[in-house]
Design a protein around this motif. Structure first.
Motif, PDB file in Angstrom:
ATOM      1  N   GLN A  58       0.827  -1.201   0.000  1.00 37.13           N
ATOM      2  CA  GLN A  58       0.000   0.000   0.000  1.00 37.13           C
ATOM      3  C   GLN A  58       0.864   1.255   0.000  1.00 37.13           C
ATOM      4  OE1 GLN A  58      -2.770   0.075   3.302  1.00 37.13           O
ATOM      5  NE2 GLN A  58      -2.896  -2.159   3.362  1.00 37.13           N
ATOM      6  N   THR A  59       0.360   2.300  -0.662  1.00 35.29           N
ATOM      7  CA  THR A  59       0.989   3.617  -0.618  1.00 35.29           C
ATOM      8  C   THR A  59      -0.086   4.647  -0.330  1.00 35.29           C
ATOM      9  OG1 THR A  59       2.650   2.999  -2.276  1.00 35.29           O
ATOM     10  CG2 THR A  59       2.299   5.345  -1.905  1.00 35.29           C
ATOM     11  N   VAL A  60       0.029   5.395   0.760  1.00 42.21           N
ATOM     12  CA  VAL A  60      -0.935   6.449   1.068  1.00 42.21           C
ATOM     13  C   VAL A  60      -0.671   7.614   0.126  1.00 42.21           C
ATOM     14  CG1 VAL A  60      -1.748   8.106   2.786  1.00 42.21           C
ATOM     15  CG2 VAL A  60      -1.229   5.763   3.472  1.00 42.21           C
ATOM     16  N   ILE A  61      -1.678   7.991  -0.647  1.00 43.84           N
ATOM     17  CA  ILE A  61      -1.491   9.013  -1.686  1.00 43.84           C
ATOM     18  C   ILE A  61      -2.098  10.369  -1.309  1.00 43.84           C
ATOM     19  CG2 ILE A  61      -1.358   7.323  -3.539  1.00 43.84           C
ATOM     20  CD1 ILE A  61      -4.416   8.509  -4.076  1.00 43.84           C
ATOM     21  N   ALA A  62      -2.952  10.403  -0.282  1.00 40.77           N
ATOM     22  CA  ALA A  62      -3.592  11.663   0.105  1.00 40.77           C
ATOM     23  C   ALA A  62      -4.257  11.512   1.468  1.00 40.77           C
ATOM     24  CB  ALA A  62      -4.625  12.080  -0.938  1.00 40.77           C
ATOM     25  N   LYS A  63      -4.606  12.661   2.042  1.00 43.12           N
ATOM     26  CA  LYS A  63      -5.365  12.677   3.288  1.00 43.12           C
ATOM     27  C   LYS A  63      -6.513  13.668   3.149  1.00 43.12           C
ATOM     28  CE  LYS A  63      -1.722  10.994   6.325  1.00 43.12           C
ATOM     29  NZ  LYS A  63      -0.945  11.183   7.573  1.00 43.12           N
ATOM     30  N   ASN A  64      -7.468  13.577   4.063  1.00 41.68           N
ATOM     31  CA  ASN A  64      -8.673  14.388   3.972  1.00 41.68           C
ATOM     32  C   ASN A  64      -9.213  14.639   5.379  1.00 41.68           C
ATOM     33  OD1 ASN A  64     -10.747  15.757   2.649  1.00 41.68           O
ATOM     34  ND2 ASN A  64     -11.270  14.030   1.324  1.00 41.68           N
ATOM     35  N   ARG A  65     -10.130  15.569   5.498  1.00 37.27           N
ATOM     36  CA  ARG A  65     -10.782  15.851   6.779  1.00 37.27           C
ATOM     37  C   ARG A  65     -12.291  15.954   6.598  1.00 37.27           C
ATOM     38  NH1 ARG A  65      -7.815  17.151  11.237  1.00 37.27           N
ATOM     39  NH2 ARG A  65      -5.577  17.435  10.942  1.00 37.27           N
ATOM     40  N   LEU A  66     -12.995  15.879   7.708  1.00 41.68           N
ATOM     41  CA  LEU A  66     -14.454  15.934   7.686  1.00 41.68           C
ATOM     42  C   LEU A  66     -14.971  17.358   7.841  1.00 41.68           C
ATOM     43  CD1 LEU A  66     -15.319  12.974  10.106  1.00 41.68           C
ATOM     44  CD2 LEU A  66     -15.024  12.876   7.628  1.00 41.68           C
ATOM     45  N   VAL A  67     -16.161  17.601   7.293  1.00 40.82           N
ATOM     46  CA  VAL A  67     -16.888  18.845   7.527  1.00 40.82           C
ATOM     47  C   VAL A  67     -18.366  18.500   7.690  1.00 40.82           C
ATOM     48  CG1 VAL A  67     -15.292  20.315   6.232  1.00 40.82           C
ATOM     49  CG2 VAL A  67     -17.264  19.282   5.063  1.00 40.82           C
ATOM     50  N   ILE A  68     -19.110  19.418   8.272  1.00 44.24           N
ATOM     51  CA  ILE A  68     -20.563  19.301   8.321  1.00 44.24           C
ATOM     52  C   ILE A  68     -21.125  20.044   7.114  1.00 44.24           C
ATOM     53  CG2 ILE A  68     -22.655  19.868   9.615  1.00 44.24           C
ATOM     54  CD1 ILE A  68     -20.862  19.966  12.146  1.00 44.24           C
ATOM     55  N   VAL A  69     -22.059  19.448   6.423  1.00 43.03           N
ATOM     56  CA  VAL A  69     -22.756  20.153   5.344  1.00 43.03           C
ATOM     57  C   VAL A  69     -24.215  20.322   5.736  1.00 43.03           C
ATOM     58  CG1 VAL A  69     -21.270  19.555   3.408  1.00 43.03           C
ATOM     59  CG2 VAL A  69     -23.041  17.940   4.118  1.00 43.03           C
ATOM     60  N   THR A  70     -24.785  21.472   5.358  1.00 40.60           N
ATOM     61  CA  THR A  70     -26.180  21.773   5.671  1.00 40.60           C
ATOM     62  C   THR A  70     -26.896  22.223   4.410  1.00 40.60           C
ATOM     63  OG1 THR A  70     -25.928  24.151   6.098  1.00 40.60           O
ATOM     64  CG2 THR A  70     -25.397  22.641   7.914  1.00 40.60           C
ATOM     65  N   GLN A  71     -28.206  22.341   4.516  1.00 43.24           N
ATOM     66  CA  GLN A  71     -28.978  22.922   3.430  1.00 43.24           C
ATOM     67  C   GLN A  71     -28.415  24.303   3.086  1.00 43.24           C
ATOM     68  OE1 GLN A  71     -32.258  22.237   1.791  1.00 43.24           O
ATOM     69  NE2 GLN A  71     -31.815  20.092   2.266  1.00 43.24           N
ATOM     70  N   LYS A  72     -28.530  24.711   1.850  1.00 47.27           N
ATOM     71  CA  LYS A  72     -28.044  26.014   1.417  1.00 47.27           C
ATOM     72  C   LYS A  72     -28.590  27.123   2.315  1.00 47.27           C
ATOM     73  CE  LYS A  72     -27.901  29.083  -2.607  1.00 47.27           C
ATOM     74  NZ  LYS A  72     -28.339  29.263  -4.014  1.00 47.27           N
ATOM     75  N   GLY A  73     -27.682  27.967   2.795  1.00 47.94           N
ATOM     76  CA  GLY A  73     -28.074  29.048   3.692  1.00 47.94           C
ATOM     77  C   GLY A  73     -28.092  28.653   5.156  1.00 47.94           C
ATOM     78  N   ASN A  74     -27.889  27.358   5.433  1.00 46.34           N
ATOM     79  CA  ASN A  74     -27.876  26.851   6.808  1.00 46.34           C
ATOM     80  C   ASN A  74     -29.060  27.387   7.612  1.00 46.34           C
ATOM     81  OD1 ASN A  74     -27.108  25.587   9.169  1.00 46.34           O
ATOM     82  ND2 ASN A  74     -25.247  26.802   9.488  1.00 46.34           N
ATOM     83  N   PRO A  75     -30.284  27.103   7.153  1.00 47.92           N
ATOM     84  CA  PRO A  75     -31.473  27.651   7.816  1.00 47.92           C
ATOM     85  C   PRO A  75     -31.659  27.214   9.261  1.00 47.92           C
ATOM     86  CG  PRO A  75     -32.077  25.919   6.275  1.00 47.92           C
ATOM     87  CD  PRO A  75     -30.635  26.223   6.023  1.00 47.92           C
ATOM     88  N   ASP A  76     -31.061  26.098   9.641  1.00 50.04           N
ATOM     89  CA  ASP A  76     -31.207  25.611  11.020  1.00 50.04           C
ATOM     90  C   ASP A  76     -30.074  26.085  11.923  1.00 50.04           C
ATOM     91  OD1 ASP A  76     -33.609  23.790  10.750  1.00 50.04           O
ATOM     92  OD2 ASP A  76     -32.305  22.945   9.217  1.00 50.04           O
ATOM     93  N   HIS A  77     -29.186  26.905  11.367  1.00 59.75           N
ATOM     94  CA  HIS A  77     -28.092  27.513  12.135  1.00 59.75           C
ATOM     95  C   HIS A  77     -27.209  26.470  12.828  1.00 59.75           C
ATOM     96  CE1 HIS A  77     -30.149  31.278  11.363  1.00 59.75           C
ATOM     97  NE2 HIS A  77     -31.263  30.788  11.914  1.00 59.75           N
ATOM     98  N   VAL A  78     -26.858  25.439  12.095  1.00 61.40           N
ATOM     99  CA  VAL A  78     -25.950  24.419  12.622  1.00 61.40           C
ATOM    100  C   VAL A  78     -24.552  25.039  12.696  1.00 61.40           C
ATOM    101  CG1 VAL A  78     -24.869  22.184  12.187  1.00 61.40           C
ATOM    102  CG2 VAL A  78     -27.304  22.540  11.670  1.00 61.40           C
ATOM    103  N   GLY A  79     -23.926  24.946  13.871  1.00 60.10           N
ATOM    104  CA  GLY A  79     -22.615  25.562  14.036  1.00 60.10           C
ATOM    105  C   GLY A  79     -21.545  24.632  14.558  1.00 60.10           C
ATOM    106  N   SER A  80     -21.944  23.428  14.989  1.00 60.69           N
ATOM    107  CA  SER A  80     -20.972  22.499  15.567  1.00 60.69           C
ATOM    108  C   SER A  80     -21.524  21.082  15.543  1.00 60.69           C
ATOM    109  CB  SER A  80     -20.664  22.895  17.013  1.00 60.69           C
ATOM    110  OG  SER A  80     -21.801  22.675  17.850  1.00 60.69           O
TER     111      SER A  80
END
Length: 268
Positions: free
Chosen positions: A121-143
Motif C-alpha cells: 500500500q501507498t498512502v497518496i492523500a489525506k482528507n478531513r471531515l466537515v458538516i454540510v447543511t442545506q443552502k443558507g444553513n437555515p437551522d443555524h448548525v454551528g458544531s
C-alpha cells in the motif's frame, strides 16, 4: 477454478460501475486478452501500455477523472477506466475476483481487509471531515453538538463506510449522539441527500467543495476532527501488474499530488 468462477460472477458488477474517462478508452479484445506485466512501454516510455481498471473510493470521483486524463496524456497507449463506489463495496468486489488492476480506498482499515488480494500500500492523500447543511444553513448548525437536535434530519454514511466510521469516531469523541434519518453507502450519497432533503450531514471537505452554492459548509475544528488516509495498491490478480504498479507509483509524483491538493486533499 473457484477464483475463475468468482471473477466471472463479479465481472458484471464492475462493468455496471466502470466509467470511461474518454470515448477512446477501450477494453481488452473479444478474447479477453490484455497486456501482461511485460507489456511494451508506451510511446512516452514512462509506463507499459495497458487498459487499466481502477477501483476508487467515491470521494475521489472528480479528482481522479482529472488525474486519469493527465496520466493518459503522459502515457499514450495507456487507457484508464474508473469504478467509483464506497470503499467497502470495492473491497468486496476484489475479494470476489473482480477483473480490476488498482484499488484505492478512503481508509487503511478497509484496504487492510484486502491484504491477501493486493500488493504493498501507498498512502497518496489525506482528507478531513466537515458538516454540510442545506443552502443558507437555515437551522443555524454551528458544531457537531448541534447535530444531536432531534428536530434535525441528519444523514450519515453507514459505519462500514470509511466516512461513516470517521464520523462515528468524531461524534463519540465529542459525546454527541445522533440518530440519522438514513445511513448511506458512500459519501456522495450523503452529500446528495443534504442537497435535496436532509438538514445536515458529515462528508469529506473535498466532497463539500464539489457542491458550491448547493450546500453550506461548517468547519469541524482540527482538535475534534479525524484525518482520513487514502491508500492505493495494485491488485495481485491483475494481468497487467507492471502497468498497475506504475499507476500507483505515479499517484505519489509531484504532478499527481498537485492535482489532488488543488481539489482540497492534503499531502499524505
Amino acid at each position: 477454478m473457484d477464483r475463475v468462477i468468482r471473477r466471472r460472477a463479479a465481472a458484471a458488477a464492475v462493468a455496471a460501475l466502470v466509467l470511461p474517462l474518454a470515448a477512446a478508452c477501450g477494453s481488452s479484445d473479444d478474447n479477453g486478452k490484455k497486456a501482461d506485466s511485460g507489456a511494451s512501454a508506451s510511446a512516452s516510455g514512462k509506463a507499459p501500455a495497458a487498459d487499466l481498471t481502477v477501483l476508487a473510493a467515491a470521494s475521489l470521483t472528480d479528482v481522479f477523472k482529472t488525474a486519469g486524463d493527465t496520466y493518459m496524456k503522459e502515457n499514450p497507449g495507456t487507457k484508464v477506466k474508473f469504478s467509483f463506489a464506497g470503499s467497502q463495496d470495492l473491497v468486496a468486489q476484489v475479494k470476489q475476483g473482480a477483473p480490476a488492476d488498482v484499488l484505492v480506498t478512503a481508509d487503511t482499515k478497509t484496504m487492510d481487509s484486502a491484504k491477501s488480494e493486493v500488493g504493498p500500500q501507498t498512502v497518496i492523500a489525506k482528507n478531513r471531515l466537515v458538516i454540510v447543511t442545506q443552502k443558507g444553513n437555515p437551522d443555524h448548525v454551528g458544531s457537531l453538538k448541534d447535530l444531536a437536535n432531534p428536530k434535525l434530519s441528519v444523514v450519515l454514511a453507514a459505519p462500514s463506510v470509511p466516512v461513516g466510521n470517521y464520523a462515528a469516531q468524531v461524534l463519540k469523541k465529542q459525546h454527541v449522539t445522533v440518530h440519522p434519518k438514513s445511513e448511506e453507502t458512500d459519501v456522495r450519497s450523503v452529500l446528495t441527500k443534504v442537497e435535496t432533503s436532509a438538514d445536515a450531514g458529515i462528508v469529506y471537505k473535498t466532497d463539500a467543495a464539489t457542491a458550491p452554492g448547493k450546500v453550506d459548509t461548517v468547519t469541524i475544528p482540527d482538535s475534534q476532527n479525524a484525518v482520513a488516509s487514502y491508500p492505493a495498491a495494485a491488485i495481485k490478480d491483475s494481468k497487467q501488474s507492471a502497468a498497475a504498479q506504475a499507476f500507483v507509483k505515479w499517484l505519489s509524483t509531484p504532478e499527481a499530488q498537485s492535482i489532488l491538493q488543488k481539489a482540497g486533499f492534503q499531502q499524505p
